[in-house]
Design an enzyme around this catalytic site. Sequence first.
Site, PDB file in Angstrom:
ATOM      1  N   GLN A  85      47.088  33.444  46.005  1.00  0.00           N
ATOM      2  CA  GLN A  85      48.016  34.428  45.689  1.00  0.00           C
ATOM      3  C   GLN A  85      48.757  34.896  46.758  1.00  0.00           C
ATOM      4  O   GLN A  85      49.895  35.752  46.426  1.00  0.00           O
ATOM      5  CB  GLN A  85      47.444  35.549  45.109  1.00  0.00           C
ATOM      6  CG  GLN A  85      46.389  36.321  45.944  1.00  0.00           C
ATOM      7  CD  GLN A  85      45.494  37.682  45.238  1.00  0.00           C
ATOM      8  OE1 GLN A  85      44.655  36.958  44.815  1.00  0.00           O
ATOM      9  NE2 GLN A  85      46.157  38.728  45.186  1.00  0.00           N
ATOM     10  N   CYS A  91      45.968  38.928  41.425  1.00  0.00           N
ATOM     11  CA  CYS A  91      44.614  38.421  41.431  1.00  0.00           C
ATOM     12  C   CYS A  91      44.219  38.285  40.033  1.00  0.00           C
ATOM     13  O   CYS A  91      43.476  37.381  39.492  1.00  0.00           O
ATOM     14  CB  CYS A  91      43.598  39.206  42.191  1.00  0.00           C
ATOM     15  SG  CYS A  91      43.207  40.850  41.807  1.00  0.00           S
ATOM     16  N   HIS A 380      39.715  43.955  42.971  1.00  0.00           N
ATOM     17  CA  HIS A 380      40.035  42.699  43.071  1.00  0.00           C
ATOM     18  C   HIS A 380      39.336  41.922  41.860  1.00  0.00           C
ATOM     19  O   HIS A 380      37.963  42.088  41.545  1.00  0.00           O
ATOM     20  CB  HIS A 380      39.336  42.108  44.246  1.00  0.00           C
ATOM     21  CG  HIS A 380      39.976  40.612  44.663  1.00  0.00           C
ATOM     22  ND1 HIS A 380      41.115  40.255  44.480  1.00  0.00           N
ATOM     23  CD2 HIS A 380      39.414  39.579  45.109  1.00  0.00           C
ATOM     24  CE1 HIS A 380      41.474  39.053  44.792  1.00  0.00           C
ATOM     25  NE2 HIS A 380      40.421  38.540  45.129  1.00  0.00           N
ATOM     26  N   ASN A 402      37.621  32.454  44.064  1.00  0.00           N
ATOM     27  CA  ASN A 402      38.447  33.524  44.749  1.00  0.00           C
ATOM     28  C   ASN A 402      40.041  32.897  44.662  1.00  0.00           C
ATOM     29  O   ASN A 402      40.307  31.667  44.375  1.00  0.00           O
ATOM     30  CB  ASN A 402      38.354  33.909  46.042  1.00  0.00           C
ATOM     31  CG  ASN A 402      38.953  35.240  46.388  1.00  0.00           C
ATOM     32  OD1 ASN A 402      39.538  36.072  45.602  1.00  0.00           O
ATOM     33  ND2 ASN A 402      38.633  35.865  47.504  1.00  0.00           N
TER      34      ASN A 402
END
Length: 461
Positions: A85, A91, A380, A402
């Site tokens: 990102q 996110c 997050h 992630n």
Amino acid sequence: MKKIILTLVLGATIIGASAQNERGGISQDMLQEISKGYTGSAEQKAVRNALAINPISELSVNSENLSMCDTHFSHRVKTKGITNQLSSGRCWLFTGLNVLRAKMIDKYDLPEMVFSHNYLSFYDLLEKSNLFLQAIIDTKNEAIDSRQVEWLMKSPIGDGGQFTGVSNLIMKYGVVPKSAMAETYQSNNTEQMRNILKLKLREFALALRAEKSEKSAMAAKTKMLTEIYRILAECVGVPPTEFEWTRYDKDGNAVSTKTYTPKSFYDEYIGEDLENNYIMVMNDPSREYNKVYEIDLDRHVYDGENWVYLNLPIEKIKEMAIASIKDNTAMYFSCDVRKFWSKEKGTLDLNNTDYASLFRTSFPMNKKERIQTFASGSTHAMTLIAVDLDEQGSPKKWMVENSWGENSGYKGNLIMTDEWFNEYMFRLVVEKKYVPSDVMELMKQEPIMLPAWDPMFAPEE
């Protein structure tokens, strides 16, 4: 006469200072007492010297936990590739699309697949602009310093969000592959663009509040959104309404080439009803469990849904997460990611850092107390893809995919201990087929409405 006045003034000052100290200020006597906390002992001087030239994060590393944990997982969802990102707060969008791309890769045995985050980001910012402007119209009779108007003005737009935004945006606008709408500098580095949009929206808000009628305000809003659309198009590009895409098999052979619209592409390759096929669960011990909550005006699309979730004990959430992973289905997951995070190892472990030993004190607050004092909250979103179970079927550790690039963490992933999961996991979005019937029954409750400015529900970035 002057001497008498000066004496009176000094006397009043001393009396005032004394009274203030009695009410809770730091007096000279108190300062003398509390300054004994630092005596200049050899131990204190050694710590002071180290802190003078080193980051606390490095000095608090627990040397007894330097080794990398075992990276084997008993159950793992099939995934391919890691997204990034970059310098954006998307996110939530990367996570939602990573859940869907894992399904598409597995179903069609693709060599790779990345959806265009930029495509949905465009519509996200456009819809959030409309959400803000319409909320200004809806509240134009309230005082400008009312709590709700103040909250709107403070944060008219941002690129953070949560899963409801993913579901509402996709069901309205579809999806496109990254090749159909690539990223731009502004989509990857959103701060300056956001600031420009905030400035224009605040300017527009004042103009809307001055409109004489709702009809004129609505007409003015349309003109304002025309300008917002132009700024977005110049920054991140124009979303495609039609595109050509070739599907390849795992060996790189072309299978089909077709022309799609964003909606037809979604329908063919995913085809899920995102708005009705999932529930969001939360572990927040500061609020009553087994209750459904709704956050007012916390959505991405004005005509979409507010954020609604069921608050559950952590063990109940784990049961659903394990069932989903065992069935090769990834999940939207959010947490307080930077607590006890080892950037070097890519692990989230309560033993990674030891602040207590460094500062010779203790940090005894539990999860409920950290939430109540704003010491912790969800920051997050990532994609939950793996769990390692012991012989009794209890989780030992978990792994998330992630969106910080393949060189971040453990091959682009983060590994968390089950103990860390208990303390810093907050939200999970799970398909209804993995939800027990008693939990689904709880979802039938009338939600308890929470205010939009509740700090526990800041957008995930």
